[in-house]
Structure formats: structure tokens, C-alpha cells
Write a protein that holds these residues in place. Structure first.
Motif, short mmCIF file in Angstrom:
data_model
loop_
_atom_site.label_atom_id
_atom_site.label_comp_id
_atom_site.label_asym_id
_atom_site.label_seq_id
_atom_site.Cartn_x
_atom_site.Cartn_y
_atom_site.Cartn_z
N LEU A 22 53.16 34.70 0.01
CA LEU A 22 52.03 34.02 0.60
C LEU A 22 52.27 32.51 0.58
CD1 LEU A 22 49.17 34.81 1.71
CD2 LEU A 22 48.30 34.31 -0.59
N MET A 23 52.11 31.87 1.73
CA MET A 23 52.41 30.44 1.79
C MET A 23 51.26 29.57 1.30
SD MET A 23 54.63 30.01 5.32
CE MET A 23 53.39 30.78 6.39
N ARG A 24 50.04 30.04 1.47
CA ARG A 24 48.88 29.25 1.02
C ARG A 24 48.27 29.96 -0.18
NH1 ARG A 24 48.93 29.86 6.44
NH2 ARG A 24 49.01 27.98 7.76
N ARG A 25 48.53 29.43 -1.35
CA ARG A 25 48.01 30.03 -2.58
C ARG A 25 47.13 29.03 -3.30
NH1 ARG A 25 51.70 31.64 -6.71
NH2 ARG A 25 53.01 29.86 -6.18
N LYS A 26 46.13 29.54 -3.95
CA LYS A 26 45.26 28.68 -4.75
C LYS A 26 45.98 28.36 -6.06
CE LYS A 26 40.66 28.35 -6.82
NZ LYS A 26 40.49 26.97 -6.34
N LEU A 27 46.34 27.10 -6.23
CA LEU A 27 47.10 26.67 -7.40
C LEU A 27 46.24 25.70 -8.21
CD1 LEU A 27 50.57 26.08 -5.72
CD2 LEU A 27 49.83 28.08 -7.01
N GLY A 28 45.35 26.25 -9.00
CA GLY A 28 44.47 25.41 -9.81
C GLY A 28 43.65 24.47 -8.95
N ASP A 88 54.30 27.12 -17.76
CA ASP A 88 53.44 27.97 -16.94
C ASP A 88 52.41 27.04 -16.30
OD1 ASP A 88 52.00 29.95 -15.74
OD2 ASP A 88 51.41 30.97 -17.57
N LEU A 89 52.69 26.59 -15.08
CA LEU A 89 51.94 25.49 -14.48
C LEU A 89 50.65 25.91 -13.80
CD1 LEU A 89 55.01 23.67 -12.93
CD2 LEU A 89 53.65 22.87 -14.85
N PHE A 90 50.61 27.14 -13.26
CA PHE A 90 49.45 27.57 -12.48
C PHE A 90 49.05 29.00 -12.86
CE2 PHE A 90 52.05 24.79 -9.68
CZ PHE A 90 51.19 23.72 -9.60
N PRO A 91 47.76 29.29 -12.81
CA PRO A 91 47.33 30.68 -13.09
C PRO A 91 47.84 31.62 -12.00
CG PRO A 91 45.49 29.35 -12.27
CD PRO A 91 46.61 28.40 -12.53
N ASP A 92 48.06 32.88 -12.37
CA ASP A 92 48.55 33.87 -11.41
C ASP A 92 47.57 34.03 -10.25
OD1 ASP A 92 50.68 34.23 -13.06
OD2 ASP A 92 50.07 36.20 -13.81
#
Length: 272
Positions: A55-61, A155-159
């Protein structure tokens, strides 16, 4: 507090150090006797070895989604430069050799980047998703990874709709943090890459069938509370499976994770 490195003194010293690293890699590539993959074919090789999409657009925090949109655009510029490349026996795939520098002059936009272990921004940012995809596919082949960098076990971003085990990502910086693999087999391999509206999609193809399959998964994964914060732990296992007898003939620990979590851990099960 330890003494700062030269590159950490100010933006100017950082840029001087960066240009030194770029020049050193150019010299190394120019004097190398290794053969880098360059030839491409618009026609796919007959055997599909492995395919994957991300997925190219992911919610990253709390990352601004504009940076995600810019990443999608950056990918659209880089994808044609890699799509269809053939990796003949003995050749090396180098991401930066194919893509080149991602500059404003070439049309690249400011996207998400990771600097000093934290989310940041940079022109051409977001292309690590490209090498993440390639690396995941390469792990399902007998191709040999010879250069890969990581984000310092953080671990920079939640899954968010995770498909790939944690810890198998890549970190790339033009041109001295490259992603490279070598074809030490007798077969020719090909990388096919394309975008849909939502996903970055890839295939690894070959001119020969592959007698083995590869299964990759995580075991013993848990979050632990330690003196300086919360850590994500686990082991990534790779199994090599004989497709004729359907039996595992080799099992190795691909990676051990002990990564410090940098996001809000509310809701996670944490071992004290």
C-alpha cells in the motif's frame, strides 16, 4: 554527552560529509570490476517466481499525508527506471545505479525520510518503499543480498495493514546507502514493477523454474519494557522448501529484532 561528529556540527559540515560519501561511492563503482545490471526487456520472462504488492498511502502516526502523496509521485518517476531490468548470471542489481540521484531538477518532490532515527523530509523521500518491496521479493529467491541498510533497529511507526514481518525494511540514501543483490545462479532474473491507484506492485521473474520455495515468518514476537523504553522483540525465520517433496530442507534465523519503539504504545500488550 559524547563529542559530535564532523557531519553533526552544522548543515554545512553535514553537506560536505554527504558529498564526500557520494564521491567515494562513484569512485568505487568506476574502479570496480563488478558488472552491474543495466539491460531491460519490455517482455516478461516466462516464470513468475514471486510477486507482492504494498500500500502506497499508509497512516504513519502523525506524518503529514501530503508527504505520502509526494512519495507516490516520486515512485512514479523511479518505477520506469527499474521496471523490466534483467539480472544475468554474475551481475549485480544496484538500485542507485538504475535510478540515479533524486533531485528537484528531475521532478522529484519532498517526501518522507528518516534522519537520525526520526521522521523527516527530503527531496525524493519515500523510495525506501521501493527497495523494501524488492528486498522482500529477493528473499524468496536464491539471489544473494550483498548490500542492505536498516533504520538502526527502531520501531518508528505502529503497524498498519502489515504484510511483511517487522525488521525486513531497507534504508537508502543516494548513493552511499544502496540496495544491492547479486545473481550467483545460472538463471537470468527480471524485476517487473508497476503502480496501481493504491499499490506498488512487483514481480520477480526468471527464464528457469525454481525448485525451491521460501517461507518467511516471525516467532517469539513481543513488546518488553526496559530501562530506557519499550522494545519490540522477535525472530524472523526463513525456511527453504523443496517443492517436489514439499519438505523444509533448511531453516535459518534471518534476523533477530530488538527495536526501540518510538510511537505511543497505548493499547499494546507489554511484558514488564
Amino acid at each position: 554527552m559524547g563529542r559530535k561528529l564532523f557531519c553533526e556540527l552544522c548543515p554545512l559540515t553535514y553537506e560536505i560529509s554527504r558529498q564526500k560519501c557520494i564521491l567515494s561511492r562513484h569512485i568505487r563503482n568506476f574502479t570496480s570490476k563488478e558488472k552491474f545490471a543495466k539491460a531491460k526487456s519490455p517482455f516478461p520472462l516466462p516464470y513468475q517466481i514471486f510477486s507482492h504488492s504494498s500500500l502506497m498511502r499508509r497512516k504513519l502516526g502523525t506524518v503529514d499525508m501530503v508527504l505520502q502523496e509526494n512519495k507516490v509521485f516520486n515512485l512514479s518517476l523511479a518505477v520506469p527506471l527499474v521496471n523490466g531490468v534483467l539480472i544475468h548470471p554474475g551481475e549485480i542489481f544496484s538500485f542507485w545505479n538504475l535510478v540515479g540521484n533524486t533531485t528537484l531538477a528531475k521532478g522529484y518532490k519532498t517526501g518522507l525520510a528518516i534522519k537520525m532515527g526520526s521522521p523527516s523530509q527530503d527531496v525524493g523521500g519515500g523510495l525506501c518503499q521501493f527497495t523494501n518491496l524488492i528486498h522482500w521479493m529477493v528473499l524468496h529467491t536464491p539471489l544473494t543480498v550483498i548490500e542492505r541498510h536498516q533504520h538502526d533497529q527502531l520501531d518508528l511507526f505502529p503497524d498498519f495493514k502489515r504484510k511483511v514481518p517487522f525488521g525486513l525494511g531497507t534504508s537508502i540514501v543516494y548513493n552511499y546507502f544502496d540496495y544491492q543483490f547479486q545473481n550467483n545462479t545460472t538463471a537470468t532474473y527480471q524485476i517487473v514493477i508497476y503502480q496501481t491507484e493504491e499499490n506498488l506492485c512487483g514481480e520477480i521473474r526468471s527464464d528457469q523454474s525454481q525448485p525451491y520455495q521460501y517461507k518467511i515468518y516471525t516467532v517469539n514476537e513481543f513488546f518488553s519494557k526496559e530501562e530506557d523504553g519499550i522494545y519490540r522483540n522477535g525472530e524472523v525465520i526463513l525456511e527453504k522448501i523443496d517443492t517436489y517433496f514439499n519438505v523444509c530442507i533448511e531453516r535459518t534465523i534471518l534476523q533477530k529484532n530488538h527495536a526501540k519503539v518510538t510511537y505511543d504504545t497505548t493499547g499494546l500488550k507489554i511484558l514488564q
